[in-house]
Design an enzyme around this catalytic site. Structure first.
Site, PDB file in Angstrom:
ATOM      1  N   ARG A  22       6.868  16.813   2.394  1.00  0.00           N
ATOM      2  CA  ARG A  22       8.069  16.203   1.613  1.00  0.00           C
ATOM      3  C   ARG A  22       7.202  15.717   0.653  1.00  0.00           C
ATOM      4  NH1 ARG A  22       9.200  12.793   7.485  1.00  0.00           N
ATOM      5  NH2 ARG A  22       8.736  15.056   8.015  1.00  0.00           N
ATOM      6  N   LYS A  61      -2.912  19.554  13.748  1.00  0.00           N
ATOM      7  CA  LYS A  61      -2.191  20.295  14.492  1.00  0.00           C
ATOM      8  C   LYS A  61      -3.386  20.877  16.089  1.00  0.00           C
ATOM      9  CE  LYS A  61       0.930  21.499  11.248  1.00  0.00           C
ATOM     10  NZ  LYS A  61       2.010  21.349  11.685  1.00  0.00           N
TER      11      LYS A  61
END
Ligand code: BES
Ligand code: MN
Ligand code: ZN
Length: 490
Positions: free
Chosen positions: A340, A266
Protein backbone atom coordinates in the site's frame (compact mmCIF):
# COMPACT_ATOMS: atom_id res chain seq x y z
CA UNK A 1 5.39 -24.61 -30.40
CA UNK A 2 4.18 -24.03 -33.94
CA UNK A 3 0.55 -23.19 -34.76
CA UNK A 4 -1.03 -23.59 -38.19
CA UNK A 5 -4.51 -23.36 -39.64
CA UNK A 6 -5.41 -25.94 -42.26
CA UNK A 7 -8.50 -26.86 -44.26
CA UNK A 8 -8.26 -30.61 -43.75
CA UNK A 9 -6.35 -32.87 -41.37
CA UNK A 10 -3.27 -34.51 -42.88
CA UNK A 11 -0.11 -36.17 -41.68
CA UNK A 12 -0.80 -35.84 -37.96
CA UNK A 13 0.05 -38.02 -34.96
CA UNK A 14 -3.12 -37.12 -33.10
CA UNK A 15 -6.48 -35.97 -34.40
CA UNK A 16 -8.90 -34.43 -31.90
CA UNK A 17 -12.63 -34.18 -32.62
CA UNK A 18 -15.45 -32.81 -30.50
CA UNK A 19 -18.27 -34.80 -28.94
CA UNK A 20 -21.25 -33.15 -27.26
CA UNK A 21 -23.12 -34.45 -24.26
CA UNK A 22 -24.82 -37.84 -24.53
CA UNK A 23 -22.12 -38.92 -26.98
CA UNK A 24 -23.47 -36.63 -29.71
CA UNK A 25 -20.66 -36.66 -32.29
CA UNK A 26 -19.82 -33.44 -34.13
CA UNK A 27 -19.88 -33.71 -37.94
CA UNK A 28 -16.09 -34.17 -38.03
CA UNK A 29 -16.26 -36.81 -35.29
CA UNK A 30 -19.06 -38.66 -37.05
CA UNK A 31 -17.17 -38.68 -40.36
CA UNK A 32 -14.09 -40.03 -38.64
CA UNK A 33 -16.15 -42.65 -36.87
CA UNK A 34 -17.57 -43.96 -40.11
CA UNK A 35 -14.06 -44.09 -41.61
CA UNK A 36 -13.09 -46.14 -38.57
CA UNK A 37 -16.04 -48.48 -39.06
CA UNK A 38 -17.77 -47.30 -35.90
CA UNK A 39 -14.76 -47.90 -33.66
CA UNK A 40 -14.97 -44.46 -32.06
CA UNK A 41 -18.63 -44.71 -31.12
CA UNK A 42 -17.90 -48.17 -29.77
CA UNK A 43 -14.99 -46.91 -27.68
CA UNK A 44 -17.17 -44.12 -26.26
CA UNK A 45 -20.07 -46.46 -25.52
CA UNK A 46 -17.74 -48.93 -23.83
CA UNK A 47 -16.77 -46.58 -21.00
CA UNK A 48 -17.73 -43.57 -18.97
CA UNK A 49 -16.97 -40.95 -21.61
CA UNK A 50 -20.21 -39.11 -22.38
CA UNK A 51 -18.95 -35.88 -23.94
CA UNK A 52 -19.05 -33.88 -20.70
CA UNK A 53 -17.02 -30.67 -20.87
CA UNK A 54 -13.45 -31.07 -19.62
CA UNK A 55 -13.30 -34.83 -20.30
CA UNK A 56 -11.66 -36.75 -23.12
CA UNK A 57 -11.15 -40.25 -24.40
CA UNK A 58 -7.93 -41.24 -26.15
CA UNK A 59 -8.44 -43.95 -28.79
CA UNK A 60 -5.23 -45.46 -30.11
CA UNK A 61 -4.67 -46.90 -33.57
CA UNK A 62 -8.24 -47.09 -34.86
CA UNK A 63 -8.23 -48.91 -38.22
CA UNK A 64 -9.22 -46.85 -41.27
CA UNK A 65 -7.92 -43.61 -39.79
CA UNK A 66 -4.65 -42.02 -40.90
CA UNK A 67 -3.77 -40.51 -37.51
CA UNK A 68 -2.24 -42.95 -35.05
CA UNK A 69 -4.39 -41.61 -32.21
CA UNK A 70 -7.82 -40.04 -32.02
CA UNK A 71 -8.94 -37.96 -29.06
CA UNK A 72 -12.64 -37.60 -28.45
CA UNK A 73 -13.00 -34.31 -26.63
CA UNK A 74 -16.03 -33.60 -24.49
CA UNK A 75 -17.73 -30.32 -25.39
CA UNK A 76 -20.65 -30.52 -22.98
CA UNK A 77 -24.33 -29.79 -23.42
CA UNK A 78 -24.42 -26.00 -23.51
CA UNK A 79 -24.10 -23.94 -26.67
CA UNK A 80 -20.35 -23.76 -27.22
CA UNK A 81 -19.29 -20.28 -26.03
CA UNK A 82 -15.75 -18.85 -25.98
CA UNK A 83 -14.85 -20.56 -22.73
CA UNK A 84 -16.33 -23.84 -23.90
CA UNK A 85 -14.12 -23.79 -27.00
CA UNK A 86 -11.05 -22.94 -24.92
CA UNK A 87 -11.72 -25.69 -22.45
CA UNK A 88 -12.26 -28.31 -25.16
CA UNK A 89 -9.10 -27.40 -27.09
CA UNK A 90 -6.95 -27.20 -23.95
CA UNK A 91 -8.35 -30.50 -22.68
CA UNK A 92 -7.36 -32.20 -25.93
CA UNK A 93 -3.82 -30.84 -25.57
CA UNK A 94 -3.53 -31.88 -21.92
CA UNK A 95 -4.73 -35.41 -22.77
CA UNK A 96 -1.89 -36.08 -25.23
CA UNK A 97 0.89 -33.63 -24.42
CA UNK A 98 3.07 -36.30 -22.76
CA UNK A 99 2.17 -39.16 -25.13
CA UNK A 100 5.19 -38.85 -27.38
CA UNK A 101 3.05 -37.46 -30.22
CA UNK A 102 4.54 -34.41 -31.90
CA UNK A 103 1.70 -33.13 -34.05
CA UNK A 104 -1.79 -32.52 -32.75
CA UNK A 105 -4.61 -31.56 -35.08
CA UNK A 106 -7.86 -30.17 -33.70
CA UNK A 107 -10.74 -30.56 -36.12
CA UNK A 108 -12.91 -27.44 -35.93
CA UNK A 109 -14.07 -27.70 -39.55
CA UNK A 110 -17.71 -27.71 -38.50
CA UNK A 111 -17.31 -24.74 -36.15
CA UNK A 112 -16.74 -21.05 -36.91
CA UNK A 113 -13.42 -19.59 -38.04
CA UNK A 114 -13.38 -17.53 -34.82
CA UNK A 115 -13.81 -20.68 -32.73
CA UNK A 116 -10.98 -22.38 -34.62
CA UNK A 117 -8.75 -19.38 -33.85
CA UNK A 118 -9.73 -19.52 -30.21
CA UNK A 119 -8.81 -23.22 -30.09
CA UNK A 120 -5.24 -22.37 -31.11
CA UNK A 121 -5.13 -19.56 -28.54
CA UNK A 122 -6.29 -21.93 -25.81
CA UNK A 123 -3.63 -24.52 -26.64
CA UNK A 124 -0.95 -21.84 -26.50
CA UNK A 125 -2.05 -20.86 -22.98
CA UNK A 126 -2.38 -24.52 -21.96
CA UNK A 127 1.11 -25.41 -23.20
CA UNK A 128 2.86 -22.66 -21.23
CA UNK A 129 5.68 -23.97 -19.09
CA UNK A 130 8.39 -22.07 -17.21
CA UNK A 131 11.34 -24.39 -17.82
CA UNK A 132 14.12 -21.87 -18.38
CA UNK A 133 16.19 -23.25 -15.49
CA UNK A 134 15.72 -26.99 -16.08
CA UNK A 135 18.98 -28.18 -17.56
CA UNK A 136 18.88 -31.90 -16.78
CA UNK A 137 15.26 -32.83 -17.45
CA UNK A 138 15.05 -35.88 -19.69
CA UNK A 139 13.39 -35.39 -23.05
CA UNK A 140 10.80 -38.06 -22.25
CA UNK A 141 9.69 -36.07 -19.20
CA UNK A 142 8.96 -32.98 -21.28
CA UNK A 143 5.78 -32.43 -23.29
CA UNK A 144 6.20 -33.91 -26.77
CA UNK A 145 3.63 -32.01 -28.83
CA UNK A 146 5.33 -29.24 -30.79
CA UNK A 147 3.09 -28.64 -33.77
CA UNK A 148 -0.58 -27.77 -33.35
CA UNK A 149 -2.86 -27.53 -36.37
CA UNK A 150 -6.44 -26.40 -36.29
CA UNK A 151 -8.81 -27.37 -39.08
CA UNK A 152 -10.95 -24.34 -39.93
CA UNK A 153 -13.78 -23.64 -42.38
CA UNK A 154 -12.03 -20.39 -43.40
CA UNK A 155 -8.25 -20.03 -43.28
CA UNK A 156 -8.10 -16.27 -43.78
CA UNK A 157 -10.79 -15.54 -41.18
CA UNK A 158 -9.13 -17.80 -38.60
CA UNK A 159 -5.73 -16.24 -39.16
CA UNK A 160 -7.17 -12.74 -38.76
CA UNK A 161 -9.05 -13.66 -35.58
CA UNK A 162 -5.96 -15.40 -34.27
CA UNK A 163 -3.82 -12.26 -34.62
CA UNK A 164 -5.85 -10.42 -31.98
CA UNK A 165 -6.03 -13.44 -29.67
CA UNK A 166 -2.35 -14.10 -30.08
CA UNK A 167 -1.65 -10.55 -28.86
CA UNK A 168 -3.57 -11.34 -25.69
CA UNK A 169 -1.67 -14.60 -25.25
CA UNK A 170 1.60 -12.66 -25.66
CA UNK A 171 0.51 -10.42 -22.79
CA UNK A 172 -0.53 -13.31 -20.54
CA UNK A 173 2.69 -15.21 -21.22
CA UNK A 174 4.85 -12.13 -20.61
CA UNK A 175 3.10 -11.71 -17.26
CA UNK A 176 3.51 -15.42 -16.38
CA UNK A 177 7.24 -15.28 -17.14
CA UNK A 178 7.66 -12.20 -14.95
CA UNK A 179 5.74 -13.79 -12.07
CA UNK A 180 7.72 -17.02 -12.29
CA UNK A 181 11.20 -15.49 -12.44
CA UNK A 182 13.13 -15.74 -9.17
CA UNK A 183 14.00 -12.49 -7.42
CA UNK A 184 17.76 -12.81 -7.93
CA UNK A 185 17.09 -12.50 -11.65
CA UNK A 186 14.04 -10.22 -11.67
CA UNK A 187 14.85 -7.20 -9.52
CA UNK A 188 13.35 -3.74 -10.19
CA UNK A 189 15.80 -2.57 -12.87
CA UNK A 190 15.62 -5.90 -14.69
CA UNK A 191 11.81 -5.81 -14.60
CA UNK A 192 11.91 -2.30 -16.06
CA UNK A 193 14.34 -3.41 -18.79
CA UNK A 194 12.08 -6.27 -19.80
CA UNK A 195 9.18 -3.87 -20.15
CA UNK A 196 11.32 -1.39 -22.07
CA UNK A 197 12.12 -4.11 -24.62
CA UNK A 198 8.47 -3.92 -25.73
CA UNK A 199 8.92 -0.40 -27.07
CA UNK A 200 9.28 -2.25 -30.39
CA UNK A 201 5.47 -2.66 -30.30
CA UNK A 202 4.99 1.10 -30.16
CA UNK A 203 4.77 1.41 -26.38
CA UNK A 204 6.52 4.38 -24.78
CA UNK A 205 8.36 3.36 -21.62
CA UNK A 206 9.91 5.83 -19.20
CA UNK A 207 11.90 4.56 -16.25
CA UNK A 208 12.30 6.75 -13.19
CA UNK A 209 15.08 5.94 -10.74
CA UNK A 210 15.43 6.91 -7.10
CA UNK A 211 16.79 10.41 -7.76
CA UNK A 212 13.80 11.26 -9.95
CA UNK A 213 11.37 9.84 -7.42
CA UNK A 214 13.04 11.82 -4.64
CA UNK A 215 12.53 14.98 -6.67
CA UNK A 216 8.84 14.09 -6.95
CA UNK A 217 8.57 13.43 -3.21
CA UNK A 218 7.64 9.76 -3.52
CA UNK A 219 8.86 8.96 -0.04
CA UNK A 220 6.40 6.18 0.77
CA UNK A 221 7.52 4.16 -2.25
CA UNK A 222 11.19 4.98 -1.63
CA UNK A 223 10.90 4.03 2.05
CA UNK A 224 9.96 0.47 1.10
CA UNK A 225 12.99 0.07 -1.17
CA UNK A 226 15.36 1.78 1.25
CA UNK A 227 16.76 -1.47 2.70
CA UNK A 228 17.50 -3.03 -0.68
CA UNK A 229 20.76 -3.08 -2.64
CA UNK A 230 18.62 -2.90 -5.77
CA UNK A 231 17.48 0.50 -6.93
CA UNK A 232 13.73 1.17 -6.83
CA UNK A 233 12.13 2.06 -10.15
CA UNK A 234 8.93 3.51 -11.45
CA UNK A 235 8.09 2.31 -14.95
CA UNK A 236 5.62 4.46 -16.86
CA UNK A 237 4.21 2.76 -19.94
CA UNK A 238 2.05 4.56 -22.49
CA UNK A 239 0.01 3.18 -25.36
CA UNK A 240 -1.63 5.78 -27.57
CA UNK A 241 -3.99 3.94 -29.89
CA UNK A 242 -6.73 6.59 -29.88
CA UNK A 243 -6.77 10.26 -30.81
CA UNK A 244 -4.15 12.48 -29.22
CA UNK A 245 -5.62 14.22 -26.20
CA UNK A 246 -8.21 11.48 -25.69
CA UNK A 247 -8.36 11.01 -21.90
CA UNK A 248 -6.43 7.83 -21.04
CA UNK A 249 -7.38 4.93 -18.81
CA UNK A 250 -4.77 3.90 -16.27
CA UNK A 251 -3.48 0.72 -14.67
CA UNK A 252 -1.20 0.76 -11.65
CA UNK A 253 0.71 -2.30 -10.41
CA UNK A 254 2.36 -3.36 -7.17
CA UNK A 255 5.77 -4.61 -8.19
CA UNK A 256 7.44 -5.85 -5.02
CA UNK A 257 10.07 -8.04 -6.65
CA UNK A 258 10.66 -9.72 -3.32
CA UNK A 259 8.83 -9.18 -0.05
CA UNK A 260 10.76 -10.40 2.99
CA UNK A 261 8.49 -8.24 5.12
CA UNK A 262 11.45 -5.94 5.84
CA UNK A 263 12.26 -5.38 9.54
CA UNK A 264 8.80 -6.85 10.34
CA UNK A 265 10.27 -9.95 8.75
CA UNK A 266 8.12 -12.85 7.58
CA UNK A 267 8.57 -16.42 8.85
CA UNK A 268 10.93 -18.56 6.71
CA UNK A 269 8.29 -21.09 5.71
CA UNK A 270 6.73 -20.10 2.41
CA UNK A 271 8.75 -16.92 2.09
CA UNK A 272 9.91 -18.08 -1.34
CA UNK A 273 6.37 -17.35 -2.54
CA UNK A 274 7.12 -13.67 -2.14
CA UNK A 275 9.03 -13.69 -5.44
CA UNK A 276 5.57 -13.31 -7.00
CA UNK A 277 4.68 -10.24 -4.98
CA UNK A 278 5.07 -8.33 -8.24
CA UNK A 279 2.06 -10.10 -9.79
CA UNK A 280 0.10 -6.83 -9.99
CA UNK A 281 2.86 -5.08 -11.91
CA UNK A 282 3.21 -8.14 -14.15
CA UNK A 283 -0.52 -8.03 -14.95
CA UNK A 284 -0.27 -4.35 -15.84
CA UNK A 285 2.81 -4.95 -18.03
CA UNK A 286 1.10 -7.91 -19.72
CA UNK A 287 -2.06 -5.89 -20.35
CA UNK A 288 -0.09 -3.04 -21.94
CA UNK A 289 1.72 -5.55 -24.18
CA UNK A 290 -1.61 -7.10 -25.21
CA UNK A 291 -3.13 -3.69 -26.02
CA UNK A 292 -0.13 -2.55 -28.04
CA UNK A 293 0.29 -5.87 -29.76
CA UNK A 294 -3.28 -5.86 -31.05
CA UNK A 295 -3.20 -2.08 -31.67
CA UNK A 296 -6.15 -1.37 -29.39
CA UNK A 297 -8.00 1.87 -30.16
CA UNK A 298 -7.50 3.34 -26.72
CA UNK A 299 -5.10 5.57 -24.85
CA UNK A 300 -3.80 3.64 -21.87
CA UNK A 301 -1.17 4.18 -19.21
CA UNK A 302 0.51 1.55 -17.05
CA UNK A 303 2.47 2.59 -13.98
CA UNK A 304 4.59 0.02 -12.14
CA UNK A 305 5.99 0.61 -8.65
CA UNK A 306 9.06 -1.66 -8.60
CA UNK A 307 10.86 -2.22 -5.31
CA UNK A 308 12.42 -4.91 -3.14
CA UNK A 309 11.40 -5.06 0.54
CA UNK A 310 14.48 -6.12 2.53
CA UNK A 311 15.71 -5.94 6.13
CA UNK A 312 18.98 -4.03 6.37
CA UNK A 313 20.89 -1.49 8.44
CA UNK A 314 19.33 1.16 6.25
CA UNK A 315 15.85 -0.37 6.11
CA UNK A 316 12.70 1.44 7.15
CA UNK A 317 11.77 0.77 10.80
CA UNK A 318 8.37 0.09 12.35
CA UNK A 319 7.25 3.43 13.73
CA UNK A 320 8.93 5.52 11.05
CA UNK A 321 6.84 8.34 9.60
CA UNK A 322 7.06 9.01 5.87
CA UNK A 323 5.55 11.75 3.74
CA UNK A 324 3.80 10.63 0.58
CA UNK A 325 3.82 12.48 -2.73
CA UNK A 326 0.25 13.55 -1.92
CA UNK A 327 1.53 15.32 1.20
CA UNK A 328 -0.26 12.93 3.58
CA UNK A 329 2.01 11.51 6.28
CA UNK A 330 2.03 7.84 7.19
CA UNK A 331 3.18 6.04 10.29
CA UNK A 332 4.68 2.72 9.23
CA UNK A 333 3.43 0.35 11.93
CA UNK A 334 4.42 -2.79 10.05
CA UNK A 335 7.06 -2.79 7.31
CA UNK A 336 5.37 -5.87 5.84
CA UNK A 337 2.33 -3.80 4.85
CA UNK A 338 4.53 -2.35 2.09
CA UNK A 339 2.36 -2.79 -0.99
CA UNK A 340 0.00 0.00 0.00
CA UNK A 341 3.00 2.31 0.55
CA UNK A 342 4.24 1.62 -2.96
CA UNK A 343 0.79 2.08 -4.48
CA UNK A 344 0.06 5.27 -2.52
CA UNK A 345 2.70 7.18 -4.44
CA UNK A 346 2.14 5.33 -7.72
CA UNK A 347 -1.61 6.11 -7.65
CA UNK A 348 -1.07 9.74 -6.74
CA UNK A 349 1.53 10.18 -9.49
CA UNK A 350 -0.77 8.53 -12.04
CA UNK A 351 -3.84 10.68 -11.38
CA UNK A 352 -1.81 13.86 -11.11
CA UNK A 353 0.16 13.39 -14.33
CA UNK A 354 -2.41 11.71 -16.57
CA UNK A 355 -5.85 12.83 -15.30
CA UNK A 356 -7.22 9.42 -16.33
CA UNK A 357 -10.88 8.45 -16.92
CA UNK A 358 -10.33 5.86 -14.23
CA UNK A 359 -7.50 4.02 -12.49
CA UNK A 360 -7.35 0.31 -11.75
CA UNK A 361 -4.63 -0.88 -9.41
CA UNK A 362 -3.59 -4.51 -9.17
CA UNK A 363 -1.72 -5.96 -6.23
CA UNK A 364 -0.94 -9.11 -4.31
CA UNK A 365 -1.82 -6.90 -1.39
CA UNK A 366 -3.06 -8.95 1.55
CA UNK A 367 -2.99 -12.47 2.94
CA UNK A 368 -6.39 -11.56 4.36
CA UNK A 369 -7.80 -11.63 0.82
CA UNK A 370 -6.97 -15.34 0.69
CA UNK A 371 -8.64 -15.86 4.07
CA UNK A 372 -11.78 -14.07 2.84
CA UNK A 373 -12.17 -15.54 -0.66
CA UNK A 374 -10.04 -18.68 -0.84
CA UNK A 375 -7.67 -19.29 -3.72
CA UNK A 376 -10.15 -19.11 -6.59
CA UNK A 377 -11.37 -15.51 -6.37
CA UNK A 378 -9.66 -12.14 -6.46
CA UNK A 379 -11.29 -9.16 -4.72
CA UNK A 380 -12.53 -5.92 -6.30
CA UNK A 381 -12.80 -2.78 -4.21
CA UNK A 382 -14.17 0.23 -6.04
CA UNK A 383 -15.69 3.67 -5.67
CA UNK A 384 -17.36 3.27 -9.09
CA UNK A 385 -20.15 0.87 -10.05
CA UNK A 386 -19.40 1.55 -13.71
CA UNK A 387 -15.75 0.54 -13.47
CA UNK A 388 -16.33 -2.48 -11.24
CA UNK A 389 -19.26 -3.71 -13.35
CA UNK A 390 -17.14 -3.45 -16.51
CA UNK A 391 -14.40 -5.49 -14.83
CA UNK A 392 -16.84 -8.11 -13.53
CA UNK A 393 -18.56 -8.47 -16.88
CA UNK A 394 -15.29 -8.91 -18.79
CA UNK A 395 -13.93 -11.33 -16.20
CA UNK A 396 -16.90 -13.66 -16.67
CA UNK A 397 -16.27 -13.84 -20.42
CA UNK A 398 -12.63 -14.84 -19.96
CA UNK A 399 -13.06 -17.18 -17.01
CA UNK A 400 -11.26 -15.19 -14.30
CA UNK A 401 -13.10 -15.00 -10.96
CA UNK A 402 -13.59 -11.73 -9.10
CA UNK A 403 -15.82 -10.89 -6.16
CA UNK A 404 -16.74 -7.34 -5.23
CA UNK A 405 -15.93 -6.39 -1.65
CA UNK A 406 -17.17 -3.43 0.42
CA UNK A 407 -15.06 -0.39 1.35
CA UNK A 408 -17.25 1.21 4.01
CA UNK A 409 -16.20 4.49 5.63
CA UNK A 410 -16.91 3.04 9.07
CA UNK A 411 -13.52 1.31 8.98
CA UNK A 412 -11.60 4.51 8.27
CA UNK A 413 -10.81 5.05 11.98
CA UNK A 414 -8.84 1.77 11.85
CA UNK A 415 -6.12 3.43 9.77
CA UNK A 416 -5.91 6.64 11.79
CA UNK A 417 -2.53 7.22 13.41
CA UNK A 418 -1.95 8.98 16.70
CA UNK A 419 0.99 10.96 15.33
CA UNK A 420 0.51 11.11 11.54
CA UNK A 421 -2.36 11.39 9.04
CA UNK A 422 -2.56 7.64 8.49
CA UNK A 423 -1.01 4.38 9.61
CA UNK A 424 -0.24 1.54 7.25
CA UNK A 425 -2.34 -1.17 8.89
CA UNK A 426 -5.61 -1.61 10.73
CA UNK A 427 -6.19 -2.66 14.30
CA UNK A 428 -5.29 -6.31 14.43
CA UNK A 429 -6.35 -8.61 11.63
CA UNK A 430 -10.04 -7.71 11.31
CA UNK A 431 -10.98 -6.73 7.74
CA UNK A 432 -7.34 -6.65 6.66
CA UNK A 433 -8.10 -6.43 2.94
CA UNK A 434 -10.69 -3.72 3.47
CA UNK A 435 -8.48 -1.50 5.59
CA UNK A 436 -5.78 -1.88 2.92
CA UNK A 437 -8.26 -0.77 0.23
CA UNK A 438 -9.41 2.17 2.35
CA UNK A 439 -5.79 3.19 2.70
CA UNK A 440 -5.31 3.16 -1.09
CA UNK A 441 -8.49 5.17 -1.59
CA UNK A 442 -6.85 8.09 0.25
CA UNK A 443 -4.46 8.39 -2.71
CA UNK A 444 -6.99 8.34 -5.57
CA UNK A 445 -7.99 12.01 -5.25
CA UNK A 446 -11.60 11.12 -6.05
CA UNK A 447 -10.84 9.66 -9.49
CA UNK A 448 -13.04 6.66 -10.42
CA UNK A 449 -10.96 3.74 -9.24
CA UNK A 450 -10.91 0.02 -8.64
CA UNK A 451 -8.42 -1.95 -6.59
CA UNK A 452 -7.93 -5.60 -7.50
CA UNK A 453 -6.41 -7.66 -4.69
CA UNK A 454 -5.02 -10.63 -6.61
CA UNK A 455 -3.10 -12.21 -3.72
CA UNK A 456 -5.29 -15.35 -4.02
CA UNK A 457 -4.93 -15.84 -7.77
CA UNK A 458 -1.58 -14.51 -9.03
CA UNK A 459 0.07 -17.87 -8.47
CA UNK A 460 -1.31 -21.39 -8.39
CA UNK A 461 0.10 -24.67 -7.15
CA UNK A 462 -2.81 -26.56 -8.68
CA UNK A 463 -3.99 -25.81 -12.20
CA UNK A 464 -7.49 -24.31 -11.90
CA UNK A 465 -8.41 -24.93 -15.57
CA UNK A 466 -6.75 -26.59 -18.58
CA UNK A 467 -5.64 -23.21 -19.98
CA UNK A 468 -3.94 -22.23 -16.69
CA UNK A 469 -0.97 -24.44 -15.80
CA UNK A 470 0.45 -24.33 -12.29
CA UNK A 471 2.86 -21.50 -11.48
CA UNK A 472 2.52 -17.86 -12.49
CA UNK A 473 -1.02 -17.28 -13.78
CA UNK A 474 -0.77 -13.93 -15.54
CA UNK A 475 -4.03 -13.30 -13.72
CA UNK A 476 -6.16 -10.31 -14.81
CA UNK A 477 -4.42 -9.66 -18.15
CA UNK A 478 -7.28 -11.29 -20.01
CA UNK A 479 -9.93 -9.50 -17.96
CA UNK A 480 -8.41 -6.05 -18.42
CA UNK A 481 -7.80 -6.59 -22.12
CA UNK A 482 -11.38 -7.75 -22.59
CA UNK A 483 -12.77 -4.90 -20.51
CA UNK A 484 -10.95 -2.41 -22.73
CA UNK A 485 -12.11 -4.17 -25.90
CA UNK A 486 -15.75 -4.36 -24.84
CA UNK A 487 -16.23 -1.05 -23.02
CA UNK A 488 -13.49 1.47 -23.76
CA UNK A 489 -12.29 1.14 -27.34
CA UNK A 490 -13.59 3.91 -29.56
N1 BES B 1 2.62 -9.48 -0.15
C1 BES B 1 1.93 -9.60 1.09
C2 BES B 1 0.53 -10.21 0.92
C3 BES B 1 0.46 -11.62 0.43
C4 BES B 1 0.44 -12.67 1.32
C5 BES B 1 0.38 -11.88 -0.92
C6 BES B 1 0.35 -13.98 0.84
C7 BES B 1 0.30 -13.17 -1.39
C8 BES B 1 0.28 -14.23 -0.51
C9 BES B 1 1.77 -8.24 1.73
O1 BES B 1 2.79 -7.34 1.49
C10 BES B 1 1.74 -8.45 3.21
O2 BES B 1 2.71 -8.90 3.73
N2 BES B 1 0.61 -8.13 3.84
C11 BES B 1 0.45 -8.30 5.23
C12 BES B 1 -0.26 -7.08 5.75
C13 BES B 1 -0.26 -6.96 7.24
C14 BES B 1 1.14 -6.79 7.76
C15 BES B 1 -1.13 -5.77 7.61
C16 BES B 1 -0.36 -9.57 5.45
O3 BES B 1 -1.19 -9.90 4.60
O4 BES B 1 -0.12 -10.24 6.43
MN1 MN C 1 4.40 -7.54 2.85
ZN1 ZN D 1 3.84 -7.63 -0.25
Amino acid sequence: MKFEFVTAPADTDVLAVLVRDERAFSAAAAALDSAAGGALAKAAAGGRFTGAAGTSLVVTAPAGVEAGTVVLVGAGAEALDDLGVEKAAATAYQAVKMSGAQTLTLDFSDFTAEQAARAAFAVRLAAYRFDRYRTTEKVDKKPSVNVVRVVTPDLRASEAAHDALSAVADGVIFARDLVSEPANILYPAEFARRVKAYESLGLRVEILGEAEMEALGMWTLLGVGQGSRRESQLAVIQWNGAAEGDQPIAFVGKGVCFDTGGISIKPAEGMEDMKWDMGGAAAVAGTMVALASRKAKVNAVGVLGLVENMPDGNAQRPGDVVTSMSGQTIEVINTDAEGRLVLADALWYTQQRFKPKFMIDLATLTGAMIVALGLDYAGIFSNSDEVSDAILEASKKVGENFWRMPIPDIYNPHIESKIADLKNMGNGRAGGSITAALFLQKFTNGVPWAHLDIAPTAWTNKSPSPTVPEGGVGFAVRTLDRMVADAYEG
